[in-house]
Design a protein around this motif. Structure first.
Motif, PDB file in Angstrom:
ATOM      1  N   ASP A  50       0.877  -1.251  -0.347  1.00 34.49           N
ATOM      2  CA  ASP A  50      -0.226  -0.309  -0.272  1.00 34.49           C
ATOM      3  C   ASP A  50       0.996   0.995   0.207  1.00 34.49           C
ATOM      4  O   ASP A  50       0.125   2.542   0.587  1.00 34.49           O
ATOM      5  N   ALA A  51       2.676   1.305  -0.982  1.00 38.61           N
ATOM      6  CA  ALA A  51       3.587   2.375   0.103  1.00 38.61           C
ATOM      7  C   ALA A  51       3.740   2.552  -1.546  1.00 38.61           C
ATOM      8  O   ALA A  51       3.281   1.913  -2.534  1.00 38.61           O
ATOM      9  N   PRO A  52       3.394   4.481  -1.947  1.00 39.41           N
ATOM     10  CA  PRO A  52       3.587   4.454  -2.975  1.00 39.41           C
ATOM     11  C   PRO A  52       5.526   4.678  -2.949  1.00 39.41           C
ATOM     12  O   PRO A  52       6.250   5.672  -3.315  1.00 39.41           O
ATOM     13  N   LEU A  53       5.352   3.878  -4.018  1.00 34.90           N
ATOM     14  CA  LEU A  53       7.631   3.350  -3.609  1.00 34.90           C
ATOM     15  C   LEU A  53       7.793   4.012  -4.415  1.00 34.90           C
ATOM     16  O   LEU A  53       7.698   4.178  -5.225  1.00 34.90           O
ATOM     17  N   LYS A  54       9.007   4.755  -4.066  1.00 41.01           N
ATOM     18  CA  LYS A  54       9.722   5.448  -5.494  1.00 41.01           C
ATOM     19  C   LYS A  54      10.828   4.887  -5.566  1.00 41.01           C
ATOM     20  O   LYS A  54      11.526   4.286  -4.973  1.00 41.01           O
ATOM     21  N   TRP A  55      10.783   5.153  -6.865  1.00 41.50           N
ATOM     22  CA  TRP A  55      12.582   4.034  -7.667  1.00 41.50           C
ATOM     23  C   TRP A  55      12.679   4.457  -8.288  1.00 41.50           C
ATOM     24  O   TRP A  55      12.671   6.003  -9.386  1.00 41.50           O
ATOM     25  N   MET A  56      14.090   4.542  -8.382  1.00 42.45           N
ATOM     26  CA  MET A  56      15.084   5.497  -8.402  1.00 42.45           C
ATOM     27  C   MET A  56      15.899   4.736  -9.681  1.00 42.45           C
ATOM     28  O   MET A  56      16.363   3.648 -10.137  1.00 42.45           O
ATOM     29  N   PRO A  57      16.066   6.177 -10.338  1.00 37.09           N
ATOM     30  CA  PRO A  57      16.477   5.795 -11.746  1.00 37.09           C
ATOM     31  C   PRO A  57      18.894   4.528 -12.051  1.00 37.09           C
ATOM     32  O   PRO A  57      19.330   5.662 -10.634  1.00 37.09           O
ATOM     33  N   PRO A  58      19.021   4.084 -12.351  1.00 32.81           N
ATOM     34  CA  PRO A  58      20.866   4.334 -12.410  1.00 32.81           C
ATOM     35  C   PRO A  58      21.649   5.962 -12.027  1.00 32.81           C
ATOM     36  O   PRO A  58      21.216   6.124 -13.231  1.00 32.81           O
ATOM     37  N   THR A  59      22.156   5.754 -11.492  1.00 34.61           N
ATOM     38  CA  THR A  59      23.418   6.948 -11.101  1.00 34.61           C
ATOM     39  C   THR A  59      24.838   6.099 -10.873  1.00 34.61           C
ATOM     40  O   THR A  59      26.120   6.607 -12.305  1.00 34.61           O
ATOM     41  N   LYS A  60      24.913   5.245 -10.610  1.00 34.35           N
ATOM     42  CA  LYS A  60      26.183   4.418 -10.253  1.00 34.35           C
ATOM     43  C   LYS A  60      26.761   3.759 -11.160  1.00 34.35           C
ATOM     44  O   LYS A  60      28.051   4.540 -11.941  1.00 34.35           O
ATOM     45  N   HIS A  61      26.784   3.110 -12.291  1.00 32.83           N
ATOM     46  CA  HIS A  61      26.849   2.613 -13.934  1.00 32.83           C
ATOM     47  C   HIS A  61      26.398   3.210 -15.305  1.00 32.83           C
ATOM     48  O   HIS A  61      26.753   2.943 -16.214  1.00 32.83           O
ATOM     49  N   MET A  62      26.475   4.850 -15.212  1.00 34.83           N
ATOM     50  CA  MET A  62      26.674   5.285 -15.941  1.00 34.83           C
ATOM     51  C   MET A  62      27.694   6.423 -16.642  1.00 34.83           C
ATOM     52  O   MET A  62      28.723   6.617 -15.459  1.00 34.83           O
ATOM     53  N   THR A  63      28.419   6.162 -17.777  1.00 35.03           N
ATOM     54  CA  THR A  63      29.474   5.939 -17.888  1.00 35.03           C
ATOM     55  C   THR A  63      29.774   7.531 -18.811  1.00 35.03           C
ATOM     56  O   THR A  63      30.413   7.962 -19.311  1.00 35.03           O
ATOM     57  N   GLY A  64      29.074   8.045 -19.042  1.00 32.80           N
ATOM     58  CA  GLY A  64      28.642   9.057 -20.445  1.00 32.80           C
ATOM     59  C   GLY A  64      28.531   9.186 -20.727  1.00 32.80           C
ATOM     60  O   GLY A  64      28.460   9.505 -22.492  1.00 32.80           O
ATOM     61  N   ASP A  65      28.220   7.821 -21.796  1.00 35.23           N
ATOM     62  CA  ASP A  65      28.365   7.287 -22.995  1.00 35.23           C
ATOM     63  C   ASP A  65      26.170   7.459 -23.185  1.00 35.23           C
ATOM     64  O   ASP A  65      25.501   6.311 -22.801  1.00 35.23           O
ATOM     65  N   VAL A  66      25.697   8.233 -23.731  1.00 39.77           N
ATOM     66  CA  VAL A  66      24.523   8.615 -23.730  1.00 39.77           C
ATOM     67  C   VAL A  66      23.861   7.363 -24.151  1.00 39.77           C
ATOM     68  O   VAL A  66      22.780   8.059 -23.905  1.00 39.77           O
ATOM     69  N   PHE A  67      23.892   6.826 -24.996  1.00 36.70           N
ATOM     70  CA  PHE A  67      23.740   5.528 -25.941  1.00 36.70           C
ATOM     71  C   PHE A  67      22.870   4.732 -25.472  1.00 36.70           C
ATOM     72  O   PHE A  67      21.647   3.979 -24.412  1.00 36.70           O
ATOM     73  N   ARG A  68      23.986   4.392 -24.752  1.00 31.78           N
ATOM     74  CA  ARG A  68      23.941   3.530 -23.701  1.00 31.78           C
ATOM     75  C   ARG A  68      23.017   3.775 -22.018  1.00 31.78           C
ATOM     76  O   ARG A  68      22.116   3.239 -21.419  1.00 31.78           O
ATOM     77  N   GLY A  69      22.642   5.136 -21.838  1.00 31.35           N
ATOM     78  CA  GLY A  69      21.907   6.047 -20.415  1.00 31.35           C
ATOM     79  C   GLY A  69      21.164   5.696 -21.538  1.00 31.35           C
ATOM     80  O   GLY A  69      19.882   5.105 -20.582  1.00 31.35           O
TER      81      GLY A  69
END
Length: 532
Positions: free
Chosen positions: A376-395
């Protein structure tokens, strides 16, 4: 309907252990106050503004909030062991100042004198303080009702999860058009990140600000301006647009009060984030967070917790169970403060190394476990940050997978991932592309939550049960220690960061309460919570 069938006995055991582990924190919070809690009382009573500090040529070199001036003066003269309310309203009753603002100005002039009253004088001070703070809480209550009216009139977003987008240029007058543009592009929740370092300020800046770095200062006027702007765009779009800021750091109670007074809808408010990632003293944080969460409960504000941050410093697979433990502890502490399930935006994140085999299946297992534990909780789902490399296509691809995981597992609040994460502060065009990614996935696959049910005994089911079992084992160790969560934080259990209770910023602002202590805000909020 939850796709995972968890062992109800094990789930009940986990919650029982979380209550035991959290009890020392609750006891600590009940026995202490802080300078920020006491300043929050004065803010609820209507004290605003700053005392200008002038230099040698009469130019203003600084501005100190009146609430800081008054609390510091009370502490210097009589201490804060009885709280600020009794000495302040006793001074007002003595007739030296016509109102709270005039008394604050006497403090600035160095002529105010405080004492802790007893007997009939103490009773009169209690009554006057209670009436003054009740007026502030009445404004908070009115904002709660107004939100409900606007949601009923304008309507909520037509689907879940709500799309949550960050806007923060440092200049509130630049933030506003960007926030309105984001709402028009599909964002349901606008989060204004605070200026870097504000969490370590032991005061709340005043007024509309234009000079924040990597964020915009959280002030009452900035809250008011952004709330009005989002109300305008919400009326234009025909849906209520929610506003988020941060009730964390050394001024957590005060910012919570300002959020209630200006009708914010969500606040970042985690029991341990400031301890682990800002080195704020654990005692200070635990006392402040209880008061701030009581304000959020009263205001109808959804809190967002910060478990996602653990996975930026610890391995997202090896330490997955610590996220579950933190969620259970955050739930326990939130409910003790009066928050309800619908207000618990418990955090978790898509942070497993994408080069790891079966990484997406593991992400689904962790997300489904959270959904099953907190249905019953509105869980907050967070996107990837740690493994973002600067490759915007992969990101961009990773963000698409993140959005798909959110859709498949029924998350409540989905923070928009940026393909330029770790490269630059996003441009409007980056945000637009990111919102297109979210909209495509939710439009194309949002209904899959009804169909997605991993088989019992399969990879996802087994992984979720493994994490839950490890969480229960960790909770047993924490609950068995006399200091519970306080010791677990000192031992580096969360985010592999050790924070002992006698270290960290803000400890000098913590005060043990005396038997005669009185806090009218706590009294009124606890009384209302008992009626609910």
């Amino acid at each position: 309907m939850n796709a995972l069938e968890l062992d109800p006995v094990l789930v009940a055991r986990a919650r029982e252990l979380a209550v035991r582990a959290a009890q020392p924190v609750v006891d600590l919070a009940r026995a202490h106050t802080t300078v920020s809690v006491e300043r929050a009382v004065l803010r609820l009573a209507g004290l605003t503004g700053t005392d200008p500090v002038t230099g040698g040529e009469g130019t203003v070199t600084d501005r100190v909030p009146w609430v800081n001036r008054v609390v510091d003066a009370v502490r210097e003269q009589v201490g804060l062991e009885a709280g600020v309310a009794l000495p302040v309203w006793h001074a007002l009753a003595a007739g030296g100042a016509a109102d709270l603002q005039a008394l604050a100005e006497q403090v600035g002039a160095g002529t105010a004198r405080f004492s802790v009253p007893t007997g009939a004088a103490a009773e009169r001070a209690r009554d006057a303080a209670r009436d003054a703070v009740a007026a502030g809480l009445a404004r908070v209550d009115a904002n709660h009702r107004r939100r409900e009216e606007l949601v009923a009139t304008l309507g909520d977003p037509p689907r879940r999860p709500w799309i949550y987008l960050i806007v923060a240029t440092g200049d509130i007058h630049e933030d506003i058009p960007q926030a309105q543009a984001a709402a028009r592009a599909g964002a349901d929740v606008i989060a204004v990140i605070r200026s870097t370092g504000q969490s370590l300020l032991d005061y709340v800046p005043e007024g509309a600000t234009r000079t924040g770095y990597a964020g915009t200062y959280a002030t009452q006027e900035n809250f008011r301006l952004m709330r009005a702007a989002l109300d305008d765009v919400g009326a234009e779009l025909g849906r209520y647009v929610r506003l988020t800021n941060y009730a964390s750091g050394l001024c957590m109670p005060e910012i919570a009060v300002l959020a209630g007074l200006e009708r914010l809808d969500m606040m970042l408010n985690d029991a341990m984030y400031g301890i682990l990632f800002r080195d704020i003293n654990p005692q200070r944080t635990f006392v402040d967070q209880r008061f701030s969460r009581m304000v959020h409960a009263r205001a109808g504000i959804i809190i967002n917790t910060g478990e996602d941050n653990y996975l930026t410093t610890a391995d997202a697979v090896d330490e997955a169970h610590t996220v579950t433990v933190s969620q259970l502890l955050n739930e326990t502490l939130a409910k003790e403060a009066g928050l309800q399930d619908w207000q618990l935006g418990l955090g978790h994140a898509f942070e497993i190394d994408p080069d790891r085999r079966e990484s997406f299946r593991l992400e689904l297992a962790h997300a489904l476990l959270a959904r099953a534990l907190f249905p019953d909780a509105p869980l907050k789902w967070m996107p990837p940050t740690k493994h973002m490399t600067g490759d915007v296509f992969r990101g961009y691809l990773l963000d698409g997978f993140f959005n798909l995981a959110g859709a498949l597992t029924g998350q409540g609040i989905l923070l928009v991932g940026m393909m330029t994460e770790a490269v630059v502060t996003p441009w409007l065009s980056d945000r637009d592309l990111a919102l297109r990614n979210v909209r495509y996935v939710l439009d194309a696959a949002g209904g899959l939550v009804e169909d997605f049910a991993p088989p019992r005994g399969g990879f996802i089911d087994r992984r979720a049960h493994t994490v839950l079992g490890e969480a229960v084992q960790l909770l047993e160790r924490i609950a068995d220690h006399p200091e519970g969560l306080i010791q677990a934080v000192a031992d580096g259990t969360f985010g592999i960061t050790r924070r002992p209770p006698d270290r960290g910023k803000g400890l000098d602002g913590v005060v043990r309460l005396a038997p005669e202590a009185y806090n009218p805000a706590l009294e009124l909020m606890e009384r209302e919570a008992a009626r609910a």
